[in-house]
Structures are given as structure tokens and as C-alpha cells.
Enzyme design. Structure first.
Site, PDB file in Angstrom:
ATOM      1  CG  MET A  30      -1.902  -1.200   1.150  1.00 18.16           C
ATOM      2  SD  MET A  30      -3.435  -0.965   2.055  1.00 18.16           S
ATOM      3  CE  MET A  30      -2.826  -0.771   3.706  1.00 18.16           C
ATOM      4  N   GLY A  31       2.128   1.079  -0.420  1.00 19.96           N
ATOM      5  CA  GLY A  31       3.037   2.221  -0.515  1.00 19.96           C
ATOM      6  C   GLY A  31       3.611   2.612   0.828  1.00 19.96           C
ATOM      7  N   GLY A  36      11.374  -2.873   5.216  1.00 19.12           N
ATOM      8  CA  GLY A  36      10.672  -4.162   5.238  1.00 19.12           C
ATOM      9  C   GLY A  36      10.181  -4.517   3.832  1.00 19.12           C
ATOM     10  CG  HIS A  37       7.146  -2.179   1.873  1.00 18.50           C
ATOM     11  ND1 HIS A  37       6.969  -1.025   2.591  1.00 18.50           N
ATOM     12  CD2 HIS A  37       5.964  -2.838   1.915  1.00 18.50           C
ATOM     13  CE1 HIS A  37       5.739  -0.989   3.050  1.00 18.50           C
ATOM     14  NE2 HIS A  37       5.101  -2.073   2.662  1.00 18.50           N
ATOM     15  CD  GLN A  61      -6.022  -3.609   2.936  1.00 19.01           C
ATOM     16  OE1 GLN A  61      -5.902  -4.046   1.797  1.00 19.01           O
ATOM     17  NE2 GLN A  61      -5.063  -3.760   3.840  1.00 19.01           N
ATOM     18  CD  GLN A 153      -1.910  -8.739   4.578  1.00 19.16           C
ATOM     19  OE1 GLN A 153      -2.728  -7.854   4.659  1.00 19.16           O
ATOM     20  NE2 GLN A 153      -0.663  -8.510   4.227  1.00 19.16           N
TER      21      GLN A 153
HETATM   22  O1  PAF Z   1      -0.105  -5.765   3.775  1.00 19.77           O
HETATM   23  C1  PAF Z   1      -0.502  -4.859   3.019  1.00 19.77           C
HETATM   24  O2  PAF Z   1       0.203  -3.901   2.747  1.00 19.77           O
HETATM   25  C2  PAF Z   1      -1.887  -4.952   2.416  1.00 19.77           C
HETATM   26  O3  PAF Z   1      -2.778  -5.525   3.295  1.00 19.77           O
HETATM   27  C3  PAF Z   1      -1.919  -5.670   1.057  1.00 19.77           C
HETATM   28  C4  PAF Z   1      -1.496  -7.112   1.174  1.00 19.77           C
HETATM   29  C5  PAF Z   1      -0.997  -4.950   0.081  1.00 19.77           C
HETATM   30  C6  PAF Z   1      -3.330  -5.640   0.493  1.00 19.77           C
HETATM   31  O4  PAF Z   1      -3.800  -4.343   0.312  1.00 19.77           O
END
Ligand code: PAF
Length: 285
Positions: A30-31, A36-37, A61, A153
């Protein structure tokens, strides 16, 4: 790096890749990208010929409109980080691209969607499932990468792919932490200096909890609640000890501790922070 905003743009890049039979990995985000990303992207690059990152702040969400409004966004900075990371294609769709019409699908994950995070964020996992299944349909990745910090998740997405007979391989990557142990999260930038300084208590308490011996599960839960709630900045939402395979809560230690995970969610003003630790990583230290 290609930047695709529409399904057509993404499709024409991916068609060339497919023609050459190259593997595609997807890192959905989600930017507000952090290290971590970047570690998910690294992991993805090491296992696939082509790495696609999506940035989409998925409205379905968010159960709290304020949380959606306040969610950190910084596309310019994200793009320059992604260029440096070796990402091959950024997919950054508009809401109408992901949801050309309202997504009315309701998923049944056997109750998992209603526990822990689900209890405090009703509908959250349904929204996650909606967007992830849309992204998988559009990108058709061979593998998709998610962080272990969002362990629930991860379990939901694994169930989703099983329910949809999807061939996408779900890869789980380790949680990255700041020097004081705080799990990296896009939401960390929303913390005040005081909240940030104190937030180390979350991981510290978790690590101490999994090393405690001689307490029942209920006693351990009370101990964690006491420690967190004693800090005036924080309020415990939940602390659960669950099986790592199905995230079912345990009420005693009868099955042994090796497969257990301690999961926590803490609120500080309007910001929620979550974390988890696997018993096998810490109990014996
Ligand atoms: O973990 C996230 O950043 C979000 O929940 C995801 C998996 C990108 C879905 O919008």
C-alpha cells in the site's frame, strides 16, 4: 522501471515476459515503502526473473475511514526507492481500475477472519482478500511475497489461494525490525517522538513473554496486559498464543511450544501496531 497505471499497460509488459517464459513475482503493497518492503522485493528478485510491485491503498480493507484518510502516502519517494531496488514494473492502479464496480464478494475463512485483527477491524480481511484476488487476476504472478509481521493476513491469503485453486505460490518473508526491535511498518511514521521512543516495549514484552516459564497461558496473558497497559501511552488490544499452522489459540502448553506464535496488537492514540514472535526463535535463548 515500467510504471503501469492501467490493466492494459500492465498486460502489455507482462505479455512480453510471459512469451519469454520468465517467472513473475509480485510484491503487493500500500506504498509508504520502508526497508521491510525492500527486503520483500529483494526476496522476490532472488526467486523470479521479473519483479512487480503494486501500490494501492485499498479502501475496502479499512473499516475506519479516518485510518484510510491518515494512511501515509508518498508516491514520489516510493517511485525513487523502487527504481533503486531493481523493481521491473510498478503497478499503481486507480480505485476504479481495481473496482470497476463495487466488490460484493464475501469470503468465508472459517472464522479466522473474525479473530485477533478481525475482532478489532471488522471486514478487514474480506477487503484484503478482495484486493489480493484482483491483483492476482491482473498480474497473474508465479509467486507473491508477504511479510510474517502480518501473520494473520498471510494465513488468510494462503486460505484464499487454496479456496480459489490458485497456482500462485505464497512466500513468507521475515519481519524487519528497527534497532530497538520495533517491527517495521508504514504506520510507524505516524508515531509521535514520544510514542516512537516507547514503542520498543511491544517487541520487548513479546520476547520476554515467550521466555516465561511456569505461568499458565491465562497468567501470561494477564502479565502482558499489565506490562503494556501500565505505560500510559499504550493500550493492549489483544495478546494471543496461537498455533503457527492454523492460528488457532491455545489455552495450555499441552502440545509443546515449538509451533506456537505469540501475537500482539497495541493501540496508541489512533495508531495500531501489531507484532508477533515465534516461540522457537526465542524460547530457548
Ligand atoms: O499488507 C498490506 O500492505 C496490504 O494488506 C496488502 C497485502 C498490500 C493488500 O492491500
Amino acid at each position: 522501471m515500467i510504471i503501469a497505471r492501467t490493466i492494459k499497460q500492465a498486460g502489455s509488459f507482462l505479455a512480453r515476459i510471459r512469451k519469454e517464459k520468465m517467472s513473475v513475482g509480485l510484491v503487493p503493497t500500500m506504498g509508504a515503502l520502508h526497508r521491510g518492503h525492500l527486503s520483500l522485493i529483494e526476496c522476490c528478485r532472488s526467486e523470479n526473473a521479473v519483479t512487480v510491485v503494486s501500490i494501492f491503498v485499498n479502501p475496502t480493507q479499512f473499516n475506519d475511514p479516518k485510518d484510510l484518510k491518515n494512511y501515509p502516502r508518498n508516491l514520489e519517494k516510493d517511485i525513487s526507492r523502487l527504481k533503486e531496488s531493481g523493481c521491473d514494473m510498478l503497478f499503481v492502479p486507480a480505485t476504479r481500475t481495481i473496482y470497476p464496480r463495487p466488490d460484493l464478494r464475501i469470503f468465508d475463512f472459517g472464522g479466522l477472519e473474525h479473530r485477533m485483527e478481525g475482532q478489532f477491524r471488522p471486514g478487514h480481511f474480506n477487503g484484503v482478500a478482495q484486493v489480493v484476488s484482483r491483483l492476482f487476476d491482473i498480474i497473474k504472478p508465479d509467486r507473491a511475497y508477504f511479510g510474517k509481521k502480518d501473520i494473520q493476513q498471510l494465513a488468510i491469503i494462503r486460505k484464499l489461494t487454496a479456496m480459489q485453486n490458485s497456482d500462485v505460490e505464497i512466500r513468507a518473508c521475515e519481519t524487519l525490525r528497527e534497532d530497538d526491535g520495533l517491527a517495521m511498518s508504514s504506520r510507524n511514521v505516524l508515531l509521535s517522538a514520544e510514542q516512537r521512543e516507547n514503542a520498543a516495549i511491544i517487541n520487548q514484552t513479546l520476547r520476554e513473554a515467550v521466555r516465561k516459564r511456569g505461568m499458565t497461558v491465562d497468567e501470561l496473558k494477564s502479565w502482558v496486559a499489565d506490562v503494556i497497559n501500565k505505560n500510559p501511552l499504550f493500550e493492549l488490544e489483544y495478546f494471543e498464543i496461537v498455533n503457527s499452522s492454523d492460528l488457532q489459540p491455545v489455552t495450555d502448553w499441552a502440545g509443546g511450544e515449538d509451533e506456537l506464535v505469540a501475537c500482539i496488537a497495541v493501540r496508541t492514540s489512533q495508531i495500531r501496531l501489531i507484532d508477533n514472535v515465534f516461540f522457537h526463535n526465542f524460547a530457548s535463548l
